[in-house]
Design an enzyme around this catalytic site. Structure first.
Site, PDB file in Angstrom:
ATOM      1  N   GLU A   1      53.863  34.102  49.174  1.00 24.99           N
ATOM      2  CA  GLU A   1      53.570  35.591  49.673  1.00 24.99           C
ATOM      3  C   GLU A   1      52.349  35.789  49.582  1.00 24.99           C
ATOM      4  O   GLU A   1      51.847  36.039  48.512  1.00 24.99           O
ATOM      5  CB  GLU A   1      54.469  36.703  49.006  1.00 24.99           C
ATOM      6  CG  GLU A   1      56.068  36.128  48.958  1.00 24.99           C
ATOM      7  CD  GLU A   1      56.750  36.387  50.203  1.00 24.99           C
ATOM      8  OE1 GLU A   1      56.144  37.182  51.243  1.00 24.99           O
ATOM      9  OE2 GLU A   1      58.013  36.689  50.242  1.00 24.99           O
TER      10      GLU A   1
ATOM     11  N   GLU B   1      41.037  40.091  54.844  1.00 20.10           N
ATOM     12  CA  GLU B   1      41.553  41.293  54.419  1.00 20.10           C
ATOM     13  C   GLU B   1      40.649  41.850  53.438  1.00 20.10           C
ATOM     14  O   GLU B   1      40.089  40.917  52.653  1.00 20.10           O
ATOM     15  CB  GLU B   1      42.750  40.455  53.597  1.00 20.10           C
ATOM     16  CG  GLU B   1      43.633  41.576  52.668  1.00 20.10           C
ATOM     17  CD  GLU B   1      44.793  40.722  51.986  1.00 20.10           C
ATOM     18  OE1 GLU B   1      44.425  39.838  51.357  1.00 20.10           O
ATOM     19  OE2 GLU B   1      45.728  41.370  51.844  1.00 20.10           O
TER      20      GLU B   1
ATOM     21  N   CYS C   1      49.215  44.396  50.451  1.00 16.72           N
ATOM     22  CA  CYS C   1      49.207  43.581  51.333  1.00 16.72           C
ATOM     23  C   CYS C   1      49.514  44.207  52.765  1.00 16.72           C
ATOM     24  O   CYS C   1      49.191  43.532  53.722  1.00 16.72           O
ATOM     25  CB  CYS C   1      50.228  42.492  51.132  1.00 16.72           C
ATOM     26  SG  CYS C   1      51.785  42.755  50.824  1.00 16.72           S
TER      27      CYS C   1
ATOM     28  N   LYS D   1      53.559  33.867  35.020  1.00 16.61           N
ATOM     29  CA  LYS D   1      51.999  33.907  34.608  1.00 16.61           C
ATOM     30  C   LYS D   1      51.551  35.120  35.303  1.00 16.61           C
ATOM     31  O   LYS D   1      51.217  35.080  36.607  1.00 16.61           O
ATOM     32  CB  LYS D   1      51.426  32.732  35.272  1.00 16.61           C
ATOM     33  CG  LYS D   1      49.978  32.310  34.456  1.00 16.61           C
ATOM     34  CD  LYS D   1      48.875  33.539  34.492  1.00 16.61           C
ATOM     35  CE  LYS D   1      48.135  33.364  35.901  1.00 16.61           C
ATOM     36  NZ  LYS D   1      47.122  34.457  35.921  1.00 16.61           N
TER      37      LYS D   1
HETATM   38  P1  NDP Z   1      44.878  35.745  43.784  1.00 19.19           P
HETATM   39  O1  NDP Z   1      45.373  34.653  44.819  1.00 19.19           O
HETATM   40  O2  NDP Z   1      43.606  35.710  43.332  1.00 19.19           O
HETATM   41  O3  NDP Z   1      45.686  35.549  42.275  1.00 19.19           O
HETATM   42  C1  NDP Z   1      47.296  35.553  42.397  1.00 19.19           C
HETATM   43  C2  NDP Z   1      47.808  34.972  41.022  1.00 19.19           C
HETATM   44  O4  NDP Z   1      47.596  33.593  41.118  1.00 19.19           O
HETATM   45  C3  NDP Z   1      47.019  35.554  39.832  1.00 19.19           C
HETATM   46  O5  NDP Z   1      48.006  35.399  38.973  1.00 19.19           O
HETATM   47  C4  NDP Z   1      46.061  34.515  39.522  1.00 19.19           C
HETATM   48  O6  NDP Z   1      45.724  34.497  38.114  1.00 19.19           O
HETATM   49  C5  NDP Z   1      46.723  33.122  40.288  1.00 19.19           C
HETATM   50  N1  NDP Z   1      46.032  31.907  40.175  1.00 19.19           N
HETATM   51  C6  NDP Z   1      44.515  31.879  40.488  1.00 19.19           C
HETATM   52  N2  NDP Z   1      44.249  30.769  40.815  1.00 19.19           N
HETATM   53  C7  NDP Z   1      45.362  29.933  40.630  1.00 19.19           C
HETATM   54  C8  NDP Z   1      45.382  28.484  40.622  1.00 19.19           C
HETATM   55  N3  NDP Z   1      44.505  27.598  40.649  1.00 19.19           N
HETATM   56  N4  NDP Z   1      46.776  28.059  40.462  1.00 19.19           N
HETATM   57  C9  NDP Z   1      47.762  28.860  39.890  1.00 19.19           C
HETATM   58  N5  NDP Z   1      47.557  30.175  40.191  1.00 19.19           N
HETATM   59  C10 NDP Z   1      46.330  30.720  40.100  1.00 19.19           C
HETATM   60  O7  NDP Z   1      45.441  37.010  44.045  1.00 19.19           O
HETATM   61  P2  NDP Z   1      45.104  38.643  43.958  1.00 19.19           P
HETATM   62  O8  NDP Z   1      45.482  38.515  42.200  1.00 19.19           O
HETATM   63  O9  NDP Z   1      43.572  38.683  44.062  1.00 19.19           O
HETATM   64  O10 NDP Z   1      45.836  39.345  44.790  1.00 19.19           O
HETATM   65  C11 NDP Z   1      45.619  39.920  45.769  1.00 19.19           C
HETATM   66  C12 NDP Z   1      46.397  39.077  46.828  1.00 19.19           C
HETATM   67  O11 NDP Z   1      47.541  39.224  46.876  1.00 19.19           O
HETATM   68  C13 NDP Z   1      46.089  39.872  48.479  1.00 19.19           C
HETATM   69  O12 NDP Z   1      45.400  38.911  49.155  1.00 19.19           O
HETATM   70  C14 NDP Z   1      47.181  40.339  48.764  1.00 19.19           C
HETATM   71  O13 NDP Z   1      47.336  40.521  50.141  1.00 19.19           O
HETATM   72  C15 NDP Z   1      48.178  39.417  48.238  1.00 19.19           C
HETATM   73  N6  NDP Z   1      49.622  40.130  48.034  1.00 19.19           N
HETATM   74  C16 NDP Z   1      50.543  39.695  49.100  1.00 19.19           C
HETATM   75  C17 NDP Z   1      51.779  40.189  48.849  1.00 19.19           C
HETATM   76  C18 NDP Z   1      52.863  39.723  49.684  1.00 19.19           C
HETATM   77  O14 NDP Z   1      53.887  40.073  49.350  1.00 19.19           O
HETATM   78  N7  NDP Z   1      52.604  39.080  50.899  1.00 19.19           N
HETATM   79  C19 NDP Z   1      52.153  41.401  47.901  1.00 19.19           C
HETATM   80  C20 NDP Z   1      51.032  41.811  47.071  1.00 19.19           C
HETATM   81  C21 NDP Z   1      49.887  41.125  47.124  1.00 19.19           C
HETATM   82  P3  NDP Z   1      44.357  35.019  37.896  1.00 19.19           P
HETATM   83  O15 NDP Z   1      44.173  36.342  38.761  1.00 19.19           O
HETATM   84  O16 NDP Z   1      44.679  35.627  36.220  1.00 19.19           O
HETATM   85  O17 NDP Z   1      43.257  34.441  38.006  1.00 19.19           O
END
Ligand code: NDP
Length: 521
Positions: free
Chosen positions: A276, A424, A310, A201
């Site tokens: 992560e 962040e 990140c 997803k």
């Molecule tokens: P989000 O937490 O908003 O979303 C991540 C994923 O989770 C998306 O596919 C999102 O779908 C999905 N999601 C949202 N709500 C739910 C739920 N209740 N249940 C299951 N899945 C859900 O993160 P972002 O997309 O905004 O990404 C940015 C973040 O990711 C930053 O904090 C960054 O630091 C972190 N990140 C961490 C990395 C690491 O390796 N540590 C690497 C890259 C990024 P949708 O967006 O479609 O709602």
């Protein structure tokens, strides 16, 4: 053995019609509804995203479950051939994937073509290699520890103990938007290499390249149901996937708030979960460092990929006696070398941030710093076609007036406790503060709820080692930043996550480990 085919991908965004990919076929979402999607450089609508719901997830998990016995029993060398074919097709289509990734996400075509897409292919090759070398079925290293313990007296000397790593079943892979295809491939390659099947997803905000990947999977003859990709929102598609009773394992990358929800749900249902999450990564610049190199790397660390990394070096602490020199060099280099604008232009250093909502979030942090009395500087390159800079740092770029551009922002004179220093921001915004002593530097670096990455800068090797070892973060670089090694563990501490992936750590996570005891006479 699989014969690797060629694939023809759409080269123009207008020809991309995103559909779910379930059981080897493309399908509209059961709701028939689609979410809007925008090119962040122009603000114009592009390929709509299926608004998938539980029914689509159910169908996809069922397909993955049905494919599991066949895929997990396929000889590793055959699975590896398929993975190598995926890698070849990704490489062959690097330019198309990079161009469309840029139009969907905002990152520059040049960085996607140089980093994101080649790394996607490299992950498939790396794990194809692992499985052809044989997944470890080794003598347990714990046995060595146990031989000296008194409990070992109960273990018959004729017993042979080995470990076996077996595929877990259906995995859920949930990914964010900053490195869209890269994050998918980083999880997908080890997941299917070891014999799992999966449902992916991707975030609804950047789904285009995951959709293109479906064509590559089909051309590479990945058997039906092994990889299913369901597009849609986190609430409508992500959550039902996490909760699905037939999903055994979840690999999630995203923000800490969402990660906490996913972790709580998964834990309550006894699923294996890897989180992560976000970061607020410090760098400590001591006065005995190579200042010129440190400045160049800190400019990159602050603004690469629009600061949507990140591991972004978003909190920079500089020893007081070189603080002003560091800032002068930093300002000068950004104003001369950081071009913000059209992500398709090879001279552009960074493009727009991912969405209008994200731009508003980032500029709200900039305004907060201004309200708190911090010094906020917009380091706009005079050669860029910028026609306006708003008070919150939004840039208007000539010809791309609808785009979500933000100025390279430098914040100083900010308090360590400010939300700007602690949360962040995930945009092209960096805070730089001075420190006096080594002890204070370590204390400031560790004064955070996160623990993902850090860097330390000094030419004194003993101090370097000493300080690096005291920082609470999953990855710490000495005199460098983001110099990656995919055979090393990656993950965070605290709000940055709970797990380690990459290389052998991914093999560990994506398999169940069994202990096998054989009595030999
Ligand atoms: P989000 O937490 O908003 O979303 C991540 C994923 O989770 C998306 O596919 C999102 O779908 C999905 N999601 C949202 N709500 C739910 C739920 N209740 N249940 C299951 N899945 C859900 O993160 P972002 O997309 O905004 O990404 C940015 C973040 O990711 C930053 O904090 C960054 O630091 C972190 N990140 C961490 C990395 C690491 O390796 N540590 C690497 C890259 C990024 P949708 O967006 O479609 O709602």
């Amino acid at each position: 053995m699989t014969k690797c085919c060629t694939v023809t991908l759409p080269t123009e965004m207008r020809d991309v019609k995103i559909q779910n990919y379930i059981n080897g076929e493309w399908a509209a979402p059961s709701s028939g509804a689609y979410l809007k999607n925008y090119n962040p450089a122009t603000g114009m609508e592009i390929a709509p995203i299926p608004d998938s719901k539980s029914a689509d997830i159910d169908y996809a998990v069922h397909a993955a479950k049905s494919a599991f016995p066949m895929w997990s029993n396929m000889p590793g060398v055959e699975r590896a051939a398929i993975l190598n074919c995926i890698a070849d097709l990704i490489d062959q289509n690097c330019n198309i994937l990079a161009t469309l990734e840029s139009q969907d996400q905002g990152k520059t075509v040049a960085s996607a073509a140089a980093i994101d897409i080649p790394k996607c292919a490299a992950y498939f090759r790396q794990f194809a290699n692992y499985i052809t070398e044989g997944i470890r079925e080794t003598e347990s290293s714990m046995k060595l520890v146990c031989t000296t313990s008194s409990i070992n007296k109960l273990v018959p000397s004729s017993q042979r103990a080995t470990t076996q790593h077996v595929a877990s079943g259906v995995a859920a892979l949930i990914t964010p938007w900053n490195f869209p295809l890269l994050m998918v491939c980083e999880k997908l390659a080890p997941c299917i290499a070891v014999g799992n099947t999966c449902v992916i997803k991707p975030t609804e905000l950047t789904s285009v390249t995951s959709y293109l990947l479906t064509h590559i999977l089909q051309a590479a003859a990945v058997p039906k149901g092994v990889v299913n990709i369901v597009f849609g929102s986190g609430v409508n598609a992500g959550e039902p996937l996490v909760k699905h009773r037939d999903v055994r394992l979840i690999s999630f990358t995203g923000g800490s708030v969402t990660g906490s929800k996913v972790g709580a749900l998964a834990g309550g249902l006894f699923k294996r979960v890897s989180l992560e999450l976000g970061g607020k990564c410090p760098s400590l610049v001591f006065s005995d460092c190579d200042l010129e190199y440190a400045i160049t790397t800190h400019v990159r660390g602050a603004y690469q990929n629009q600061g949507e990394v990140c591991l972004s070096a978003s909190r920079q602490y500089v020893q007081r006696d070189i603080y002003e020199r560091f800032l002068d060099g930093f300002r000068q280099q950004v104003r001369q070398e950081v071009h913000v604008g059209d992500p398709a232009n090879p001279a552009t250093f960074y493009g727009p941030v991912v969405t209008k909502q994200h731009m508003e979030k980032v500029t709200s942090y900039i305004r907060l710093a201004q309200e708190e009395g911090a010094t906020v500087e917009f380091l706009v390159n005079p050669k860029d076609s910028v026609t306006n800079v708003s008070t919150g740092g939004r840039l208007t770029i000539e010809g791309l007036e609808g785009g979500y551009f933000i100025a390279p922002t430098l914040i100083t004179n900010v308090s360590q406790g400010s939300r700007v220093m602690q949360e962040e921001i995930f945009g092209p915004v960096v805070c730089v503060l001075p420190f006096d002593t080594e002890e204070e530097a370590v204390q400031l670096a560790n004064d955070t709820q996160y623990g993902l990455g850090a860097s330390v800068w000094t030419e004194d090797p003993e101090k370097l080692e000493r300080v690096m070892r005291q920082i609470n973060a999953g990855s710490v670089w000495g005199n460098n930043w983001l110099a990656w090694d995919d055979c090393m563990p990656f993950g965070g501490m605290g709000c940055s996550g709970t797990s380690r992936e990459h290389g052998p750590w991914s093999l560990e996570f994506y398999t169940e480990t069994k202990a096998l005891y054989t009595h030999t006479v």
